[in-house]
Structure formats: C-alpha cells, structure tokens
Design an enzyme around this catalytic site. Structure first.
Site, PDB file in Angstrom:
ATOM      1  N   LYS A   1       1.091   0.312 -18.919  1.00  6.52           N
ATOM      2  CA  LYS A   1       2.292   1.642 -18.887  1.00  6.52           C
ATOM      3  C   LYS A   1       1.627   2.727 -19.695  1.00  6.52           C
ATOM      4  O   LYS A   1       2.129   4.059 -19.482  1.00  6.52           O
ATOM      5  CB  LYS A   1       3.437   0.733 -19.197  1.00  6.52           C
ATOM      6  CG  LYS A   1       4.122  -0.117 -18.312  1.00  6.52           C
ATOM      7  CD  LYS A   1       5.438  -0.450 -18.690  1.00  6.52           C
ATOM      8  CE  LYS A   1       5.873  -1.460 -17.626  1.00  6.52           C
ATOM      9  NZ  LYS A   1       6.183  -0.604 -16.322  1.00  6.52           N
TER      10      LYS A   1
ATOM     11  N   THR B   1      17.114   4.362 -13.774  1.00  9.09           N
ATOM     12  CA  THR B   1      16.471   4.761 -12.514  1.00  9.09           C
ATOM     13  C   THR B   1      17.056   3.490 -11.510  1.00  9.09           C
ATOM     14  O   THR B   1      17.185   2.539 -11.911  1.00  9.09           O
ATOM     15  CB  THR B   1      15.036   4.620 -12.447  1.00  9.09           C
ATOM     16  OG1 THR B   1      14.750   3.397 -13.197  1.00  9.09           O
ATOM     17  CG2 THR B   1      14.380   5.657 -13.538  1.00  9.09           C
TER      18      THR B   1
ATOM     19  N   GLY C   1      15.902   3.180  -7.913  1.00 10.56           N
ATOM     20  CA  GLY C   1      14.970   3.076  -6.797  1.00 10.56           C
ATOM     21  C   GLY C   1      15.168   4.009  -5.961  1.00 10.56           C
ATOM     22  O   GLY C   1      15.317   5.314  -6.128  1.00 10.56           O
TER      23      GLY C   1
ATOM     24  N   GLY D   1      17.843   6.804  -6.209  1.00 12.55           N
ATOM     25  CA  GLY D   1      17.746   8.061  -7.124  1.00 12.55           C
ATOM     26  C   GLY D   1      17.697   7.517  -8.715  1.00 12.55           C
ATOM     27  O   GLY D   1      17.386   6.410  -9.086  1.00 12.55           O
TER      28      GLY D   1
ATOM     29  N   THR E   1       3.673   0.403  -7.533  1.00 12.43           N
ATOM     30  CA  THR E   1       2.897  -0.001  -8.704  1.00 12.43           C
ATOM     31  C   THR E   1       2.609   1.381  -9.482  1.00 12.43           C
ATOM     32  O   THR E   1       1.947   2.316  -9.095  1.00 12.43           O
ATOM     33  CB  THR E   1       1.399  -0.538  -8.346  1.00 12.43           C
ATOM     34  OG1 THR E   1       1.614  -1.817  -7.772  1.00 12.43           O
ATOM     35  CG2 THR E   1       0.803  -0.931  -9.903  1.00 12.43           C
TER      36      THR E   1
ATOM     37  N   GLY F   1       7.261   4.039 -11.774  1.00 12.55           N
ATOM     38  CA  GLY F   1       8.178   4.232 -12.933  1.00 12.55           C
ATOM     39  C   GLY F   1       7.525   4.975 -14.049  1.00 12.55           C
ATOM     40  O   GLY F   1       8.142   5.709 -14.659  1.00 12.55           O
ATOM     41  N   ASP F   2       6.166   4.475 -14.238  1.00 19.33           N
ATOM     42  CA  ASP F   2       5.488   5.017 -15.323  1.00 19.33           C
ATOM     43  C   ASP F   2       5.433   6.630 -15.162  1.00 19.33           C
ATOM     44  O   ASP F   2       5.421   7.434 -16.049  1.00 19.33           O
ATOM     45  CB  ASP F   2       4.088   4.500 -15.507  1.00 19.33           C
ATOM     46  CG  ASP F   2       4.230   3.097 -15.824  1.00 19.33           C
ATOM     47  OD1 ASP F   2       4.995   2.624 -16.658  1.00 19.33           O
ATOM     48  OD2 ASP F   2       3.296   2.306 -15.540  1.00 19.33           O
TER      49      ASP F   2
END
Length: 300
Positions: free
Chosen positions: A42, A219, A221, A224, A247, A250-251
């Site tokens: 991350k 968040t 997904g 939005g 993968t 989110g980072d």
C-alpha cells in the site's frame, strides 16, 4: 517551501498474483494462471501513483536485502519517487499473495516481512522528510505504534491522510490528526465498532467525524464515494469503466486525493479527481503497472 508534495509512510511488498476462475473454499484446491510478480504494498503503491500524476513524492518504508526488495526500489525510482527514506534489511521483503477472479475482484493475504520492522525510531530518524513534506499519507500495513509516531512527527501546517487498511481500532491521537480518514465499507465497520448503528454510509461518515477526524471519505466501489467535513456530507459519483483488476485501485485513489488536497483542492474536488484515477487503474492488470499519468486521467 516544501520539497515534497507527498510523503508516503508505509508498506512495500512483492505482489505474487494468480488468476483464478473462482476462489477456493476451505480445503479446496483450484488451478490458476501462471504466477506473475509485481511491485506492490500500500505504501509503495501510493508513492508510485502520486509520482505518476506529477507529484513530488518520497517514500519511507523498509524492504529486505533480496531480489524482491531490489524490484521494489527499481519500481519506485522508475516512477520518479525519492527513495532516500527506504531502509534495507532486518527481514525479508514483505509479500502479498493475490488471487484475481474473472470479474477483477481480488483476495489478498500479506506476509509483512520487513514492513513489520518499520519502527517508531525509523520515523524519528526521518524528521527531515516530514518537515519537507506538504502532505503525509500512511496505512496500517506497518505497525500501529509506527503510525502513532508518524502523527507525532508531523510538521506544523502539514496534512495527514490515513487509510486504515487492514483495519484496526484506532487511538484517539491518530483519529484527531486525520484530514481525511479514508475508509471503504469494511474498514468503516471495524473503525466504528459498536458505534455502527446504521447501514447508511452517510451515518457512518457522521459518526466517524464525531470520533475525531477533521474530515472523512467513505469509498463505495461502483457507487462512487462520500465525503464529509464539518456538518456537510456529499456524494461523489463513480466513473463507469470495465474492470480488469481492482488490485491497488484504492491506493491510487488515496494517493491522488492526498496530492490534490495539497494543491489546495477542496475535499469534494480531490475525491472526484481521485475517483477518475481509481477508475483508470482498474482497467489494467496489476497495481503499480496500472497507474495512470495525469494526461491519461484527463482523457478518461
């Protein structure tokens, strides 16, 4: 004058990825694709994502003195990240075992390795990096006591962004510094604990704000994101794309949001931009290899 737009303190892992038709149940074996090895973690992901967008970025992390560690350092340098804060040795490089199904959804198991040796003393020794950074971002793939030390090391006027992943109950000292705290649905439930008295993300955001953060982003997904600060809660729409691999998305979102906040954007503006960055990332396989440039985001 800040030398860095963003300092990321966090994990650096080698991602070992296998595609599967479906994830196995307990006691079950399934066949998958050939093993692919990618730079990840991350912290390292966030640093590369920000640098690809044009942010002046530094990384404070720890890797092993091994092939995976060298892979991670090469990836950071290729993206333009300053690796002066990356420490080498003490344990093998962290590894993430990742399965990806045909819809792009993933399951991840992490062996922390050297990430677990990133200690509060390492943070104190990097004081010059903190004083040179406009925004500091971290996660929970390094020890919680190290994250606490990050909060204590923040320079006056800098901004602290936290994505509590993998989620843990957080001490008030850390919560009070978050601006914003960024959580997905699962992370929100863990941080809220018994305080989760509703299934509405708007209520989660308000309760999280009451726990101390100056602002909160949830968040959602494909739905939005939701941003909250003060008494205002608003929705940020998603960008519709065909997902190949989620993968590291989110980072990418967190890095983009942290950088844009440092440029003076409002929380809603930064989250809207971050949503586009995250959407671009899921259209390609892998984590760091999927991260877009600023020009690619504008074209989306």
């Amino acid at each position: 004058m800040y030398d860095y737009d963003l300092l990321v303190v966090g994990s650096a892992n080698a991602d070992l990825v296998i595609g599967v038709e479906r994830r196995p149940g307990a006691g079950e074996t399934v066949l998958g694709t050939d093993l692919a090895v990618h730079p990840g973690g991350k912290g390292a992901n966030q640093a590369v994502a920000a640098a690809r967008l044009g942010a002046r970025t530094a990384l404070l992390a720890r890797v092993g003195d091994d092939d995976y560690g060298r892979l991670l350092l090469d990836s950071q340098r290729a993206a333009g990240v300053d690796t002066v804060g990356v420490l080498v040795g003490g344990a093998p490089t962290g590894v993430a075992l990742i399965t990806v199904d045909p819809s792009g959804d993933n399951s991840i198991v992490v062996s922390p390795g050297a990430n677990g040796r990133l200690a509060p003393g390492d943070v104190r020794a990097a004081a010059s990096l903190f004083h040179a950074s406009r925004v500091v971002s971290t996660q929970l793939e390094v020890p919680l006591e190290t994250v606490v030390e990050v909060v204590r090391s923040l320079a006056p006027g800098s901004r602290f962004v936290l994505n509590p992943s993998p989620p843990l109950p957080l001490p008030r000292e850390v919560l009070d510094a978050c601006d914003p705290l960024i959580v997905n649905e699962h992370e929100a439930k863990v941080v809220l604990g018994d305080a989760r008295v509703s299934d509405r993300p708007e209520d989660w955001a308000r309760i999280l704000l009451a726990k101390g953060p100056r602002s909160v982003v949830v968040t959602l997904g494909a739905e939005g994101a939701l941003v909250a600060s003060g008494s205002e809660v608003s929705r940020v729409p998603s960008v519709k794309v065909e997902a190949v691999d989620t993968t590291g998305a989110g980072d990418a979102f967190t890095a983009a949001l942290a950088w844009r906040l440092g440029t003076g954007a409002s929380l809603a503006e930064a989250a809207a931009y971050a949503a586009r960055v995250g959407a671009a990332a899921v259209t390609r396989a892998g984590a760091q290899a999927s991260y877009p440039t600023a020009a690619e985001v504008e074209a989306l």
